[in-house]
Design a protein around this motif. Structure first.
Motif, PDB file in Angstrom:
ATOM      1  N   ASP A   3      30.264  31.659  37.701  1.00 44.15           N
ATOM      2  CA  ASP A   3      31.517  31.349  36.992  1.00 44.15           C
ATOM      3  C   ASP A   3      31.139  30.253  36.512  1.00 44.15           C
ATOM      4  N   GLY A   4      31.140  30.488  35.486  1.00 43.10           N
ATOM      5  CA  GLY A   4      30.161  29.219  34.432  1.00 43.10           C
ATOM      6  C   GLY A   4      29.491  28.306  35.639  1.00 43.10           C
ATOM      7  N   ALA A   5      29.461  27.132  35.682  1.00 42.75           N
ATOM      8  CA  ALA A   5      28.603  26.680  36.622  1.00 42.75           C
ATOM      9  C   ALA A   5      29.159  26.633  38.020  1.00 42.75           C
ATOM     10  N   ALA A   6      30.219  27.529  38.454  1.00 45.58           N
ATOM     11  CA  ALA A   6      31.123  27.593  39.695  1.00 45.58           C
ATOM     12  C   ALA A   6      30.611  28.883  40.993  1.00 45.58           C
ATOM     13  N   VAL A   7      30.251  29.036  41.383  1.00 46.95           N
ATOM     14  CA  VAL A   7      29.462  30.181  43.145  1.00 46.95           C
ATOM     15  C   VAL A   7      31.220  30.068  43.518  1.00 46.95           C
ATOM     16  N   ARG A   8      31.916  31.624  42.908  1.00 48.50           N
ATOM     17  CA  ARG A   8      32.755  31.782  43.769  1.00 48.50           C
ATOM     18  C   ARG A   8      32.757  33.026  44.437  1.00 48.50           C
ATOM     19  N   GLN A   9      33.196  33.038  45.466  1.00 47.76           N
ATOM     20  CA  GLN A   9      33.227  34.036  47.701  1.00 47.76           C
ATOM     21  C   GLN A   9      34.516  34.912  46.920  1.00 47.76           C
ATOM     22  N   MET A  10      34.474  36.173  46.841  1.00 41.01           N
ATOM     23  CA  MET A  10      35.648  36.820  47.213  1.00 41.01           C
ATOM     24  C   MET A  10      35.910  37.797  48.542  1.00 41.01           C
ATOM     25  N   PRO A  11      37.011  38.312  48.705  1.00 43.36           N
ATOM     26  CA  PRO A  11      37.308  38.429  50.455  1.00 43.36           C
ATOM     27  C   PRO A  11      35.915  39.887  50.345  1.00 43.36           C
ATOM     28  N   LEU A  12      35.483  40.023  51.607  1.00 42.46           N
ATOM     29  CA  LEU A  12      34.131  41.450  51.822  1.00 42.46           C
ATOM     30  C   LEU A  12      34.482  41.771  51.963  1.00 42.46           C
ATOM     31  N   ASN A  13      35.883  42.796  51.653  1.00 42.63           N
ATOM     32  CA  ASN A  13      36.442  44.186  51.560  1.00 42.63           C
ATOM     33  C   ASN A  13      35.919  45.551  51.857  1.00 42.63           C
ATOM     34  N   SER A  14      34.003  45.003  51.740  1.00 38.92           N
ATOM     35  CA  SER A  14      33.512  46.990  51.974  1.00 38.92           C
ATOM     36  C   SER A  14      32.184  46.133  51.958  1.00 38.92           C
ATOM     37  N   PRO A  15      32.428  45.172  53.505  1.00 37.98           N
ATOM     38  CA  PRO A  15      30.265  44.550  53.694  1.00 37.98           C
ATOM     39  C   PRO A  15      29.447  45.158  53.796  1.00 37.98           C
ATOM     40  N   PRO A  16      29.168  44.205  53.055  1.00 35.41           N
ATOM     41  CA  PRO A  16      28.594  43.223  52.905  1.00 35.41           C
ATOM     42  C   PRO A  16      29.030  42.527  51.617  1.00 35.41           C
ATOM     43  N   HIS A  17      29.935  43.863  50.729  1.00 38.20           N
ATOM     44  CA  HIS A  17      30.288  42.874  49.721  1.00 38.20           C
ATOM     45  C   HIS A  17      31.738  43.494  49.657  1.00 38.20           C
ATOM     46  N   ALA A  18      31.925  42.669  48.412  1.00 38.13           N
ATOM     47  CA  ALA A  18      33.299  42.869  47.676  1.00 38.13           C
ATOM     48  C   ALA A  18      34.050  44.169  46.708  1.00 38.13           C
ATOM     49  N   ILE A  19      34.762  45.015  46.935  1.00 37.80           N
ATOM     50  CA  ILE A  19      34.708  46.210  45.879  1.00 37.80           C
ATOM     51  C   ILE A  19      35.663  45.784  45.196  1.00 37.80           C
ATOM     52  N   HIS A  20      36.405  46.546  44.255  1.00 33.48           N
ATOM     53  CA  HIS A  20      37.121  47.327  43.473  1.00 33.48           C
ATOM     54  C   HIS A  20      38.274  46.332  43.024  1.00 33.48           C
ATOM     55  N   GLY A  21      37.997  44.821  42.149  1.00 36.25           N
ATOM     56  CA  GLY A  21      38.832  44.264  42.343  1.00 36.25           C
ATOM     57  C   GLY A  21      39.870  43.734  43.242  1.00 36.25           C
ATOM     58  N   THR A  22      41.182  42.745  43.182  1.00 39.08           N
ATOM     59  CA  THR A  22      42.154  42.756  43.613  1.00 39.08           C
ATOM     60  C   THR A  22      43.424  43.452  42.846  1.00 39.08           C
ATOM     61  N   VAL A  23      43.645  43.865  41.691  1.00 38.87           N
ATOM     62  CA  VAL A  23      45.065  44.344  41.212  1.00 38.87           C
ATOM     63  C   VAL A  23      45.107  45.123  42.430  1.00 38.87           C
ATOM     64  N   ARG A  24      44.846  46.040  43.352  1.00 40.59           N
ATOM     65  CA  ARG A  24      44.986  47.675  43.405  1.00 40.59           C
ATOM     66  C   ARG A  24      45.546  47.045  44.927  1.00 40.59           C
ATOM     67  N   ASP A  25      45.630  45.942  45.384  1.00 41.52           N
ATOM     68  CA  ASP A  25      46.417  45.437  46.673  1.00 41.52           C
ATOM     69  C   ASP A  25      47.541  44.624  46.009  1.00 41.52           C
ATOM     70  N   GLY A  26      48.166  44.712  44.802  1.00 39.06           N
ATOM     71  CA  GLY A  26      49.067  43.860  44.779  1.00 39.06           C
ATOM     72  C   GLY A  26      50.077  44.898  44.071  1.00 39.06           C
ATOM     73  N   ALA A  27      51.077  43.820  43.581  1.00 42.29           N
ATOM     74  CA  ALA A  27      52.508  44.778  43.514  1.00 42.29           C
ATOM     75  C   ALA A  27      52.526  44.387  41.865  1.00 42.29           C
ATOM     76  N   TRP A  28      53.162  45.159  41.143  1.00 43.58           N
ATOM     77  CA  TRP A  28      52.187  45.108  39.365  1.00 43.58           C
ATOM     78  C   TRP A  28      54.493  45.414  39.832  1.00 43.58           C
ATOM     79  N   ARG A  29      54.683  44.515  37.750  1.00 45.00           N
ATOM     80  CA  ARG A  29      55.923  44.800  38.107  1.00 45.00           C
ATOM     81  C   ARG A  29      56.331  45.535  36.246  1.00 45.00           C
ATOM     82  N   THR A  30      57.171  46.369  35.982  1.00 46.63           N
ATOM     83  CA  THR A  30      57.705  47.313  34.789  1.00 46.63           C
ATOM     84  C   THR A  30      58.312  46.350  33.633  1.00 46.63           C
TER      85      THR A  30
END
Length: 262
Positions: free
Chosen positions: A61-88
């Motif tokens: 991410d630019g010069a930074a290395v970002r670490q996402m939670p490994l929700n499908s070890p050894p990888h991170a899968i399918h983003g974060t928004v499917r785990d949250g509550a959206w608003r209408t």
């Protein structure tokens, strides 16, 4: 507004939208027949701010290395928004607009907006990612679980990709493009003219999944369902094909499912 479930109708088509469960489409019924696999992890969920797997959950991410939670070890899968509550944001008989504020573990503030528009013979999903501040790489995609059978013969998939992304032992594209191999698949395909995949339930229904985007993942390794996933880049794309969200230019994508009775 709230995050209560929403039902949209047009002709004999009915769609349920579940803002409180990751902004997913909970069901698509045509003439009373449910096309999507049911269950809290199924239906059709949005994949944002990335699609598929990120290798070991890390991306540049630019010069930074970002670490996402490994929700499908050894990888991170399918983003974060499917785990949250959206608003209408707003809703009518045949259209809903829902939003989600990006939060931890995603490192940048931003907003995701999804428009769900139902017609008598089609469903159009449009999603955008905008930033309030910094630019960041992102992807948009959808992960529908279509029933393999609607009570008759199994669904038939028809599409003509220009290539298949070679899949390594780690389930990620190697970077090599190969000729299309026979399924079953958990694979990414390139369609430079736009995603165009036809699902046919013989004697019942034909449904086309289209998008201006040129990447589609097809997953048909499970007995119950077949997934056809249009997306703005391949798996691990935050590293290999990053699309930048900037204050001046949000990332936007659309997919349309259109159907006809057979």
């Amino acid at each position: 507004m709230s995050n209560d479930d929403i039902t949209l109708t047009a002709g004999d088509a009915e769609v349920s939208v579940l803002p409180g469960n990751g902004g997913r489409i909970g069901g698509l019924r045509i003439g009373g027949t449910e096309l999507l696999r049911q269950g809290e992890r199924f239906g059709c969920f949005p994949m944002v701010p990335w699609c598929g797997r990120i290798r070991e959950g890390r991306f540049l991410d630019g010069a930074a290395v970002r670490q996402m939670p490994l929700n499908s070890p050894p990888h991170a899968i399918h983003g974060t928004v499917r785990d949250g509550a959206w608003r209408t944001a707003r809703v009518s008989r045949d259209e809903a607009v829902i939003t989600y504020e990006l939060v931890d573990p995603w490192p940048h503030p931003g907003r995701v907006t999804q428009i769900v528009a139902l017609a008598e013979d089609s469903l159009t999903l449009t999603m955008s990612v905008e930033t309030y501040d910094d630019s960041f790489p992102a992807q948009i995609g959808w992960h529908p679980w279509f029933h393999r059978s609607l009570g008759g013969d199994d669904v038939r998939l028809d599409f003509a990709p220009a290539w298949q992304e070679e899949r390594g032992a780690d389930h990620l594209p190697t970077g090599n493009r190969i000729d299309v191999e026979p399924g079953p698949w958990d694979d990414c395909f390139g369609m430079p003219g736009g995603v165009d995949v036809t699902l046919t339930w013989p004697g019942q229904l034909e449904l086309k999944v289209t998008s201006r985007e040129e990447w589609v993942v097809v997953y048909d390794e499970q007995a119950e369902a077949v997934c056809v996933e249009p997306q703005t880049g391949p798996p691990n794309g935050l590293n290999t094909h990053p699309r930048l969200v900037t204050p001046l230019e949000p990332l936007e994508a659309t997919t349309t499912w259109s159907w006809r009775r057979l």
